[in-house]
Write a protein that holds these residues in place. Structure first.
Motif, PDB file in Angstrom:
ATOM      1  N   MET A  94      13.331 -51.093 -64.382  1.00 55.75           N
ATOM      2  CA  MET A  94      14.302 -50.692 -65.399  1.00 55.75           C
ATOM      3  C   MET A  94      15.025 -49.399 -65.025  1.00 55.75           C
ATOM      4  SD  MET A  94      14.776 -52.783 -67.861  1.00 55.75           S
ATOM      5  CE  MET A  94      15.751 -51.634 -68.824  1.00 55.75           C
ATOM      6  N   LEU A  95      14.429 -48.586 -64.179  1.00 56.65           N
ATOM      7  CA  LEU A  95      15.037 -47.308 -63.820  1.00 56.65           C
ATOM      8  C   LEU A  95      16.423 -47.490 -63.207  1.00 56.65           C
ATOM      9  CD1 LEU A  95      11.878 -45.554 -62.319  1.00 56.65           C
ATOM     10  CD2 LEU A  95      13.077 -44.892 -64.405  1.00 56.65           C
ATOM     11  N   VAL A  96      16.538 -48.388 -62.239  1.00 51.54           N
ATOM     12  CA  VAL A  96      17.823 -48.630 -61.583  1.00 51.54           C
ATOM     13  C   VAL A  96      18.812 -49.251 -62.560  1.00 51.54           C
ATOM     14  CG1 VAL A  96      18.994 -49.940 -59.773  1.00 51.54           C
ATOM     15  CG2 VAL A  96      16.814 -48.837 -59.287  1.00 51.54           C
ATOM     16  N   ILE A  97      18.337 -50.170 -63.388  1.00 51.47           N
ATOM     17  CA  ILE A  97      19.211 -50.831 -64.363  1.00 51.47           C
ATOM     18  C   ILE A  97      19.823 -49.819 -65.329  1.00 51.47           C
ATOM     19  CG2 ILE A  97      19.221 -52.424 -66.341  1.00 51.47           C
ATOM     20  CD1 ILE A  97      17.140 -54.099 -64.771  1.00 51.47           C
ATOM     21  N   ILE A  98      19.003 -48.928 -65.825  1.00 56.88           N
ATOM     22  CA  ILE A  98      19.483 -47.899 -66.753  1.00 56.88           C
ATOM     23  C   ILE A  98      20.532 -47.019 -66.080  1.00 56.88           C
ATOM     24  CG2 ILE A  98      18.811 -45.852 -68.090  1.00 56.88           C
ATOM     25  CD1 ILE A  98      16.037 -47.236 -68.447  1.00 56.88           C
ATOM     26  N   VAL A  99      20.282 -46.658 -64.822  1.00 56.37           N
ATOM     27  CA  VAL A  99      21.204 -45.783 -64.086  1.00 56.37           C
ATOM     28  C   VAL A  99      22.556 -46.468 -63.874  1.00 56.37           C
ATOM     29  CG1 VAL A  99      21.645 -44.667 -61.861  1.00 56.37           C
ATOM     30  CG2 VAL A  99      19.409 -44.429 -62.944  1.00 56.37           C
ATOM     31  N   VAL A 100      22.546 -47.718 -63.392  1.00 53.43           N
ATOM     32  CA  VAL A 100      23.824 -48.382 -63.074  1.00 53.43           C
ATOM     33  C   VAL A 100      24.619 -48.704 -64.340  1.00 53.43           C
ATOM     34  CG1 VAL A 100      22.936 -49.348 -60.914  1.00 53.43           C
ATOM     35  CG2 VAL A 100      22.841 -50.732 -63.004  1.00 53.43           C
ATOM     36  N   LYS A 101      23.933 -48.976 -65.443  1.00 48.28           N
ATOM     37  CA  LYS A 101      24.652 -49.223 -66.694  1.00 48.28           C
ATOM     38  C   LYS A 101      25.284 -47.938 -67.219  1.00 48.28           C
ATOM     39  CE  LYS A 101      24.997 -52.396 -68.996  1.00 48.28           C
ATOM     40  NZ  LYS A 101      26.086 -53.385 -69.089  1.00 48.28           N
ATOM     41  N   TYR A 102      24.603 -46.817 -67.026  1.00 45.05           N
ATOM     42  CA  TYR A 102      25.152 -45.537 -67.474  1.00 45.05           C
ATOM     43  C   TYR A 102      26.357 -45.136 -66.626  1.00 45.05           C
ATOM     44  CZ  TYR A 102      25.420 -40.603 -68.766  1.00 45.05           C
ATOM     45  OH  TYR A 102      25.862 -39.375 -69.197  1.00 45.05           O
ATOM     46  N   LEU A 103      26.295 -45.413 -65.325  1.00 46.73           N
ATOM     47  CA  LEU A 103      27.365 -45.027 -64.407  1.00 46.73           C
ATOM     48  C   LEU A 103      28.577 -45.948 -64.479  1.00 46.73           C
ATOM     49  CD1 LEU A 103      25.330 -44.068 -61.204  1.00 46.73           C
ATOM     50  CD2 LEU A 103      26.318 -42.520 -62.908  1.00 46.73           C
ATOM     51  N   GLU A 104      28.426 -47.081 -65.156  1.00 50.53           N
ATOM     52  CA  GLU A 104      29.525 -48.052 -65.204  1.00 50.53           C
ATOM     53  C   GLU A 104      30.825 -47.440 -65.715  1.00 50.53           C
ATOM     54  OE1 GLU A 104      30.494 -52.462 -67.157  1.00 50.53           O
ATOM     55  OE2 GLU A 104      28.796 -51.268 -67.880  1.00 50.53           O
ATOM     56  N   LYS A 105      30.735 -46.591 -66.722  1.00 47.63           N
ATOM     57  CA  LYS A 105      31.935 -46.014 -67.323  1.00 47.63           C
ATOM     58  C   LYS A 105      32.631 -45.008 -66.412  1.00 47.63           C
ATOM     59  CE  LYS A 105      29.071 -42.613 -69.767  1.00 47.63           C
ATOM     60  NZ  LYS A 105      28.645 -42.128 -71.100  1.00 47.63           N
ATOM     61  N   TYR A 106      31.919 -44.538 -65.363  1.00 50.51           N
ATOM     62  CA  TYR A 106      32.504 -43.552 -64.453  1.00 50.51           C
ATOM     63  C   TYR A 106      33.143 -44.183 -63.220  1.00 50.51           C
ATOM     64  CZ  TYR A 106      29.770 -40.213 -67.199  1.00 50.51           C
ATOM     65  OH  TYR A 106      29.240 -39.463 -68.227  1.00 50.51           O
ATOM     66  N   LYS A 107      32.880 -45.488 -63.004  1.00 49.70           N
ATOM     67  CA  LYS A 107      33.370 -46.148 -61.797  1.00 49.70           C
ATOM     68  C   LYS A 107      34.654 -46.909 -62.076  1.00 49.70           C
ATOM     69  CE  LYS A 107      31.563 -46.439 -58.315  1.00 49.70           C
ATOM     70  NZ  LYS A 107      31.734 -45.643 -57.100  1.00 49.70           N
ATOM     71  N   ASN A 108      35.683 -46.623 -61.285  1.00 50.03           N
ATOM     72  CA  ASN A 108      36.960 -47.333 -61.396  1.00 50.03           C
ATOM     73  C   ASN A 108      37.333 -48.049 -60.102  1.00 50.03           C
ATOM     74  OD1 ASN A 108      37.562 -46.500 -64.089  1.00 50.03           O
ATOM     75  ND2 ASN A 108      38.020 -44.459 -63.293  1.00 50.03           N
ATOM     76  N   THR A 109      36.991 -47.436 -58.977  1.00 51.56           N
ATOM     77  CA  THR A 109      37.247 -48.054 -57.676  1.00 51.56           C
ATOM     78  C   THR A 109      35.919 -48.227 -56.947  1.00 51.56           C
ATOM     79  OG1 THR A 109      37.609 -45.881 -56.662  1.00 51.56           O
ATOM     80  CG2 THR A 109      39.555 -47.060 -57.493  1.00 51.56           C
ATOM     81  N   TYR A 110      35.837 -49.278 -56.141  1.00 56.22           N
ATOM     82  CA  TYR A 110      34.572 -49.610 -55.496  1.00 56.22           C
ATOM     83  C   TYR A 110      34.786 -49.868 -54.016  1.00 56.22           C
ATOM     84  CZ  TYR A 110      33.942 -50.580 -60.435  1.00 56.22           C
ATOM     85  OH  TYR A 110      33.947 -50.484 -61.798  1.00 56.22           O
ATOM     86  N   ASN A 111      33.762 -49.558 -53.233  1.00 57.38           N
ATOM     87  CA  ASN A 111      33.820 -49.809 -51.799  1.00 57.38           C
ATOM     88  C   ASN A 111      34.079 -51.298 -51.549  1.00 57.38           C
ATOM     89  OD1 ASN A 111      32.348 -50.659 -49.148  1.00 57.38           O
ATOM     90  ND2 ASN A 111      32.679 -48.460 -48.930  1.00 57.38           N
ATOM     91  N   LYS A 112      35.166 -51.615 -50.872  1.00 61.47           N
ATOM     92  CA  LYS A 112      35.588 -53.006 -50.715  1.00 61.47           C
ATOM     93  C   LYS A 112      34.599 -53.822 -49.892  1.00 61.47           C
ATOM     94  CE  LYS A 112      40.549 -52.240 -51.318  1.00 61.47           C
ATOM     95  NZ  LYS A 112      40.508 -52.881 -52.655  1.00 61.47           N
ATOM     96  N   PHE A 113      33.957 -53.172 -48.908  1.00 60.45           N
ATOM     97  CA  PHE A 113      33.005 -53.922 -48.102  1.00 60.45           C
ATOM     98  C   PHE A 113      31.760 -54.288 -48.910  1.00 60.45           C
ATOM     99  CE2 PHE A 113      29.652 -54.201 -44.742  1.00 60.45           C
ATOM    100  CZ  PHE A 113      30.130 -55.373 -44.162  1.00 60.45           C
ATOM    101  N   LEU A 114      31.298 -53.365 -49.765  1.00 56.17           N
ATOM    102  CA  LEU A 114      30.155 -53.671 -50.624  1.00 56.17           C
ATOM    103  C   LEU A 114      30.510 -54.762 -51.631  1.00 56.17           C
ATOM    104  CD1 LEU A 114      28.599 -50.144 -51.296  1.00 56.17           C
ATOM    105  CD2 LEU A 114      27.626 -52.006 -49.932  1.00 56.17           C
ATOM    106  N   VAL A 115      31.739 -54.739 -52.133  1.00 57.67           N
ATOM    107  CA  VAL A 115      32.202 -55.807 -53.032  1.00 57.67           C
ATOM    108  C   VAL A 115      32.216 -57.136 -52.280  1.00 57.67           C
ATOM    109  CG1 VAL A 115      34.177 -56.686 -54.345  1.00 57.67           C
ATOM    110  CG2 VAL A 115      33.548 -54.266 -54.512  1.00 57.67           C
TER     111      VAL A 115
END
Length: 351
Positions: A250-271
């Motif tokens: 749950m630790l990672v899940i909580i972190v990525v859900k919290y950070l969702e609002k701060y992310k607008n652009t994403y690394n294209k290779f990871l996508v």
């Protein structure tokens, strides 16, 4: 029309790299890395993939036909992959290094149905356990969600179902069986899939985020104590999955859900990796196997530097294998679909 969430693809890309890190640590790395390090990599593991799968399910309408088609495509890709690996193993007898593969046609069919026996690429068999569980979780839960979608109180029923999964899982953690059935894996991963589908783990304020992290940490410590396990030992809590493994995940899940609002652009290779995660899942089995075989050839006193180098080699190998699988499969699929369309239009004479 549902719009694809690029953030989920980005996270799938990170999770795919995480699986490579796990198998680099647990297979080739166990001979030279400390035990706490192997277990640390498990924070980004299978529950996160199920969560992302459920989260992605929010952006598409549930359909049994669509689900069967999706699982069927994954299975066909697996058959294609295992056929190529088997062919390579046969051809490897002409190479300086020989890779032992399937023994006969019967063995090949068993591999198609996930009874993997390819000693030359041991991590392929060692990591494929995830896929049959994924098939069962998606199959059963999609059927249940299709029924729930027809009810008036759909949202409430989804949350009730997730609560039932959690309670029954807690029950069998100690009782082992529920009405004579060993359902621990199904319940555990179904819970995380449903958690993603319901948008669980989301915190909007930093105070909520901090409290959620604290609860997950305390839960990990508490269940570790009840299981009489060292705090760092997640591997023992993973097979079969337990409450300790769930709280830590749950630790990672909580972190990525919290950070969702701060992310607008994403690394294209990871996508890109996230959109082709199944090929990278197959590819890491090859990369991790090769690293497992040849890791001893890298002689370094510093274990972390050695692991980073081997991890880099594993990532590079996985990318090459995954991209080859993706490109070649799509080319074959395109040609087959083209022939089918011509047959349907009556332009190909099969006589």
């Amino acid at each position: 029309m549902f719009k694809r969430n690029e953030y989920i693809d980005y996270l799938k890309g990170i999770a795919s790299i995480g699986i490579i890190a796990i198998h680099t640590a647990f297979w080739s790395g166990q001979s030279y890395t400390p035990e706490w390090f192997w277990n640390l990599t498990l924070l980004l593991d299978v529950p996160f993939f199920f969560y992302l799968s459920g989260w992605g399910g929010q952006y598409s309408k549930k359909s049994i036909e669509k689900m069967l088609r999706s699982l069927g495509k994954i299975w066909i890709k697996w058959i294609y992959f295992i056929s190529l690996v088997s062919l390579f193993c046969i051809l490897s007898y002409k190479l300086p290094w020989r890779f032992q593969g399937v023994t006969d046609f019967r063995d090949l069919i068993n591999n198609f149905f996930f009874n993997v026996s390819i000693p030359g690429f041991c991590v392929v068999g060692g990591s494929i356990w995830y896929l049959p569980h994924y098939f069962v979780v998606i199959f059963i839960n999609t059927i249940i969600m299709c029924w729930i979608a027809q009810q008036e109180n759909e949202k409430k029923l989804k949350k009730i179902y997730m609560l039932i999964l959690g309670i029954v899982f807690l029950w069998i953690c100690y009782g082992k069986y529920f009405f004579g059935l060993d359902m621990q894996y199904f319940l555990f991963y179904s819970f995380f899939w449903m958690l993603g589908l319901n948008g669980g783990g989301k915190t909007t304020k930093f105070r909520e985020f901090f409290l959620a992290i604290a609860v997950a940490v305390i839960g990990t410590v508490f269940w570790s104590y009840l299981q009489n396990l060292p705090l760092h030992d997640l591997q023992s809590a993973k097979f079969p999955p337990t409450m300790k493994y769930g709280c830590a995940s749950m630790l990672v899940i909580i972190v990525v859900k919290y950070l969702e609002k701060y992310k607008n652009t994403y690394n294209k290779f990871l996508v890109h990796i996230g959109k082709n995660a199944i090929y990278y899942y197959f590819g890491q089995g090859i990369g991790s196997s090769l690293c497992y075989i040849w890791a001893d050839k890298i002689q370094l006193h510093n274990w972390f530097i050695k692991w980073v180098i081997i991890f880099g080699i594993n990532v590079l190998t996985t990318v090459c294998v995954a991209e080859f699988l993706s490109i070649s499969y799509k080319m074959i699929e395109k040609r087959i679909n083209g022939v089918i369309k011509l047959i349907v239009k009556g332009k190909v004479n099969l006589k």
